[in-house]
Design an enzyme around this catalytic site. Structure first.
Site, PDB file in Angstrom:
ATOM      1  N   SER A 153       9.558 -60.865  49.500  1.00 30.63           N
ATOM      2  CA  SER A 153       9.400 -61.940  49.131  1.00 30.63           C
ATOM      3  C   SER A 153       7.836 -61.137  47.826  1.00 30.63           C
ATOM      4  O   SER A 153       7.289 -61.237  47.997  1.00 30.63           O
ATOM      5  CB  SER A 153       8.722 -63.053  49.189  1.00 30.63           C
ATOM      6  OG  SER A 153       8.744 -64.188  48.419  1.00 30.63           O
ATOM      7  N   LYS A 179      13.598 -60.427  47.544  1.00 26.33           N
ATOM      8  CA  LYS A 179      13.203 -62.451  47.111  1.00 26.33           C
ATOM      9  C   LYS A 179      12.255 -62.464  45.910  1.00 26.33           C
ATOM     10  O   LYS A 179      11.059 -61.550  46.033  1.00 26.33           O
ATOM     11  CB  LYS A 179      12.636 -62.982  47.769  1.00 26.33           C
ATOM     12  CG  LYS A 179      12.454 -64.524  47.692  1.00 26.33           C
ATOM     13  CD  LYS A 179      12.024 -65.251  49.229  1.00 26.33           C
ATOM     14  CE  LYS A 179      10.949 -66.774  49.182  1.00 26.33           C
ATOM     15  NZ  LYS A 179      10.929 -67.266  49.726  1.00 26.33           N
ATOM     16  N   LYS A 181      10.309 -64.079  43.067  1.00 26.15           N
ATOM     17  CA  LYS A 181       9.955 -65.302  42.498  1.00 26.15           C
ATOM     18  C   LYS A 181      10.184 -65.968  41.249  1.00 26.15           C
ATOM     19  O   LYS A 181      10.406 -65.013  39.885  1.00 26.15           O
ATOM     20  CB  LYS A 181       7.943 -65.677  42.765  1.00 26.15           C
ATOM     21  CG  LYS A 181       7.838 -65.514  44.281  1.00 26.15           C
ATOM     22  CD  LYS A 181       7.940 -66.841  45.116  1.00 26.15           C
ATOM     23  CE  LYS A 181       7.314 -67.220  46.402  1.00 26.15           C
ATOM     24  NZ  LYS A 181       7.694 -67.969  46.874  1.00 26.15           N
ATOM     25  N   ASP A 206      13.556 -67.515  44.294  1.00 27.42           N
ATOM     26  CA  ASP A 206      12.565 -68.847  45.118  1.00 27.42           C
ATOM     27  C   ASP A 206      11.678 -69.466  43.060  1.00 27.42           C
ATOM     28  O   ASP A 206      10.715 -68.740  42.642  1.00 27.42           O
ATOM     29  CB  ASP A 206      12.262 -68.750  45.796  1.00 27.42           C
ATOM     30  CG  ASP A 206      11.432 -68.994  46.985  1.00 27.42           C
ATOM     31  OD1 ASP A 206      11.406 -70.578  46.253  1.00 27.42           O
ATOM     32  OD2 ASP A 206      10.938 -69.069  47.352  1.00 27.42           O
ATOM     33  N   GLU A 231      16.168 -70.945  45.408  1.00 25.77           N
ATOM     34  CA  GLU A 231      15.193 -71.158  46.863  1.00 25.77           C
ATOM     35  C   GLU A 231      15.087 -72.907  46.106  1.00 25.77           C
ATOM     36  O   GLU A 231      14.044 -72.114  44.853  1.00 25.77           O
ATOM     37  CB  GLU A 231      14.876 -70.576  47.176  1.00 25.77           C
ATOM     38  CG  GLU A 231      14.135 -71.084  48.505  1.00 25.77           C
ATOM     39  CD  GLU A 231      13.075 -69.431  49.278  1.00 25.77           C
ATOM     40  OE1 GLU A 231      13.473 -69.108  48.766  1.00 25.77           O
ATOM     41  OE2 GLU A 231      11.853 -70.233  49.644  1.00 25.77           O
ATOM     42  N   ASP A 256      13.737 -74.989  50.700  1.00 30.63           N
ATOM     43  CA  ASP A 256      12.716 -75.001  51.190  1.00 30.63           C
ATOM     44  C   ASP A 256      12.012 -76.163  51.596  1.00 30.63           C
ATOM     45  O   ASP A 256      12.116 -76.939  52.020  1.00 30.63           O
ATOM     46  CB  ASP A 256      11.770 -73.754  51.100  1.00 30.63           C
ATOM     47  CG  ASP A 256      10.253 -73.228  51.088  1.00 30.63           C
ATOM     48  OD1 ASP A 256      10.080 -74.119  51.722  1.00 30.63           O
ATOM     49  OD2 ASP A 256       9.944 -71.913  50.699  1.00 30.63           O
ATOM     50  N   LYS A 280      10.701 -72.965  57.666  1.00 29.39           N
ATOM     51  CA  LYS A 280       9.043 -72.586  58.189  1.00 29.39           C
ATOM     52  C   LYS A 280       8.300 -74.001  59.077  1.00 29.39           C
ATOM     53  O   LYS A 280       8.527 -74.694  58.933  1.00 29.39           O
ATOM     54  CB  LYS A 280       8.935 -72.880  56.705  1.00 29.39           C
ATOM     55  CG  LYS A 280       8.487 -72.014  55.593  1.00 29.39           C
ATOM     56  CD  LYS A 280       7.865 -71.928  54.055  1.00 29.39           C
ATOM     57  CE  LYS A 280       7.948 -70.744  52.797  1.00 29.39           C
ATOM     58  NZ  LYS A 280       7.864 -71.749  51.910  1.00 29.39           N
ATOM     59  N   GLY A 308       8.236 -67.221  55.065  1.00 24.19           N
ATOM     60  CA  GLY A 308       6.423 -67.501  55.210  1.00 24.19           C
ATOM     61  C   GLY A 308       5.594 -67.917  53.820  1.00 24.19           C
ATOM     62  O   GLY A 308       6.318 -69.202  53.692  1.00 24.19           O
TER      63      GLY A 308
END
Ligand code: OSB
Ligand code: MG
Length: 387
Positions: A153, A179, A181, A206, A231, A256, A280, A308
Site C-alpha cells: 500500500s 495499492k 492511496k 484506496d 477501496e 474496509d 482487518k 493492514g
C-alpha cells in the site's frame, strides 16, 4: 472457486485446558516508520503501538492494538483503548475461566464497540491458546496455505514521479499488487500515470472515505484503468451510498472501514455495497468476527483479502495466520517488516520472497520469536493487571 475453499475449514480456537489468566499486561512501544505514510485522512511518521500480553500457567500470548493517537480511521484511539481495557475489559476477563477465543468474545459482547481494543485481547488469547496446544494459529483456525501472496500500500507522495519510483521499486521486489492511496486532487491523473508505468500488474486504489456520492461521475473515470478494486470511497459508516455508487461503477468496490463485524459484511453483500471485503482483524474485534466475515463472504462467493494497519511484527504474525485461510484469494496488505520499520520487534523480520509471497509462521501460537530486549528498549509505558 475450488472445492477445497467451499468446504468449511477445520477449526479449534480452544486452549488445551480451561484457562485462568494470572495477568494481563498492556504495554506501549514506539516505532518510527522508515518513510512517512500519507492517506486522505492524514500523515503518519511513527506509531505508538499498544501490545497486550496474557499469562496463564507459565504460557504467554501476545496481541497488538491497531488504534492511533487520533480518531481518523475509526472512532477508536490509543487512549480510548487503554480506558476500556483498564476499566472494563481486563477486570471482566480476570474473573473468568476461558476455554476458547469464543469465551473471550462472549465475555466482552455486552460492551459496545471498541473493536480494536477487543481485538488486542482476542489476539493475545488466541496466541496463548494455540501455544498450550503446541499448534500454530494458522493450524488452529484452519489455514490451508504455507505462503500467502502479498501487495504493498503506497501513500500519497509530493509528486507523481516519486510515487512511480516507489511503484517500480516494490514491483521489482516481487510485490504482487500495488495499492495507491487516493483523494480528490490525487486520483485520476495519478492513476493514469502509474498505469502507464505498470501496464499489466494488479493495481487498486484506496480512498479512506475521501469522496461522496456526488463524486460518482468523477469516480467513473477510474473504470478506464482496469483496477482490481476501489477501496472505501465513501463514508466510514455508510452502506447505502456505496450500493448506489457500485451500481454506477464497473470497478469493484471493496469495503474496509464500513465492515466492523460479520453482520455488516452480510448487509454489505446483500445491499450490493461492495463486491469484495478487506478483513482487518483489529478493525473487526479479533478472530471471532474475522472468521465470521471470511465465512459469510465464502458463502456468497465474495473474495476477501487481509488488510493492514502498519502493524509491528506481532500484529503481522496474526495477519499472516489469518491470510492462510482458503478464501483469502487476493494479495494482502502484508508487506515485509523493512517496508515499515528499520528494526521490527522480532528476532527474524518478515521478508517478501521474489515471487511476492510471505511464509506463514509454523511455530506454536504466532510462531515468531519476539526480540524482548529491543521491545523493552522501545517501551514507553507498561501496566500489569493481576487476577
Ligand atoms: O485503509 O488500508 C487502509 C494503513 C493505516 C490505516 C488504514 C489503511 C492503511 C494501509 C496500510 O493501507 C496497509 C499496510 O499495513 O501496509
Ligand atoms: Mg483501506
Amino acid at each position: 472457486m475450488s472445492s477445497d475453499a467451499s468446504s468449511a475449514p477445520r477449526r479449534d480456537l480452544s486452549a488445551a485446558a480451561p484457562v485462568r489468566l494470572s495477568s494481563i499486561e498492556v504495554r506501549l512501544i514506539e516505532l518510527t516508520l522508515v518513510r512517512p505514510f500519507e492517506t486522505s485522512f492524514g500523515r503518519m511518521d511513527a506509531r505508538v503501538v499498544p501490545l497486550v500480553r496474557m499469562v496463564a500457567d507459565g504460557v504467554e500470548g501476545w496481541g497488538e492494538i491497531v488504534a492511533d493517537h487520533q480518531p481518523l480511521f475509526s472512532a477508536e484511539t490509543i487512549t480510548t483503548a487503554r480506558h476500556v481495557l483498564t476499566d472494563c475489559f481486563i477486570p471482566e476477563l480476570l474473573t473468568r475461566t476461558l476455554s476458547s477465543v469464543a469465551d473471550v468474545a462472549a465475555a466482552l459482547r455486552r460492551f459496545k464497540g471498541h473493536q480494536m481494543a477487543k481485538a488486542g485481547l482476542e489476539l493475545a488469547f488466541m496466541d496463548l491458546a494455540a501455544r498450550t496446544r503446541g499448534v500454530s494459529i494458522s493450524e488452529a483456525i484452519g489455514g490451508t496455505r504455507a505462503r500467502v501472496p502479498v501487495g504493498v500500500s503506497l501513500g500519497i507522495e509530493k509528486d507523481v514521479e516519486t510515487l512511480v519510483a516507489q511503484v517500480l521499486a516494490h514491483v521489482a521486489q516481487g510485490y504482487q499488487r500495488i495499492k495507491l492511496k487516493v483523494k480528490p486532487g490525487w486520483d485520476i491523473d495519478i492513476v493514469r500515470t502509474v498505469r502507464d508505468a505498470y501496464p499489466d500488474g494488479l493495481l487498486s486504489v484506496d480512498a479512506n472515505s475521501a469522496y461522496t456520492l456526488a463524486h460518482a461521475s468523477h469516480l467513473q473515470q477510474l473504470d478506464a484503468f482496469d483496477l482490481l478494486m476501489i477501496e472505501q470511497p465513501l463514508a466510514h459508516d455508510d452502506m447505502v451510498d456505496h450500493a448506489a455508487l457500485q451500481a454506477q461503477l464497473r470497478t469493484d468496490i471493496c469495503l474496509d472501514e464500513s465492515i466492523i463485524h460479520t453482520r455488516a459484511a452480510a448487509h454489505a453483500l446483500a445491499l450490493g455495497s461492495c463486491r469484495l471485503i478487506n478483513i482487518k482483524i483489529g478493525r473487526v474485534g479479533g478472530y471471532t468476527e474475522a472468521l465470521g466475515i471470511h465465512d459469510v463472504c465464502l458463502e456468497r462467493d465474495a473474495p476477501v483479502w487481509c488488510g493492514g494497519m502498519l502493524e509491528c511484527g506481532i500484529g503481522r504474525a496474526h495477519n499472516l495466520a489469518l491470510a492462510s485461510l482458503p478464501n483469502f484469494s487476493l494479495p494482502g496488505d502484508i508487506s515485509a517488516s523493512k517496508r515499515y520499520w528499520a528494526r521490527d520487534v522480532l528476532t527474524r523480520p518478515f521478508e517478501v520472497d521474489a515471487d511476492g509471497t510471505v511464509g506463514v509462521p509454523t511455530g506454536p501460537g504466532i510462531g515468531v520469536e519476539i526480540d524482548q530486549a529491543f521491545l523493552d528498549e522501545i517501551t514507553v509505558d507498561r501496566q500489569v493487571f493481576h487476577a
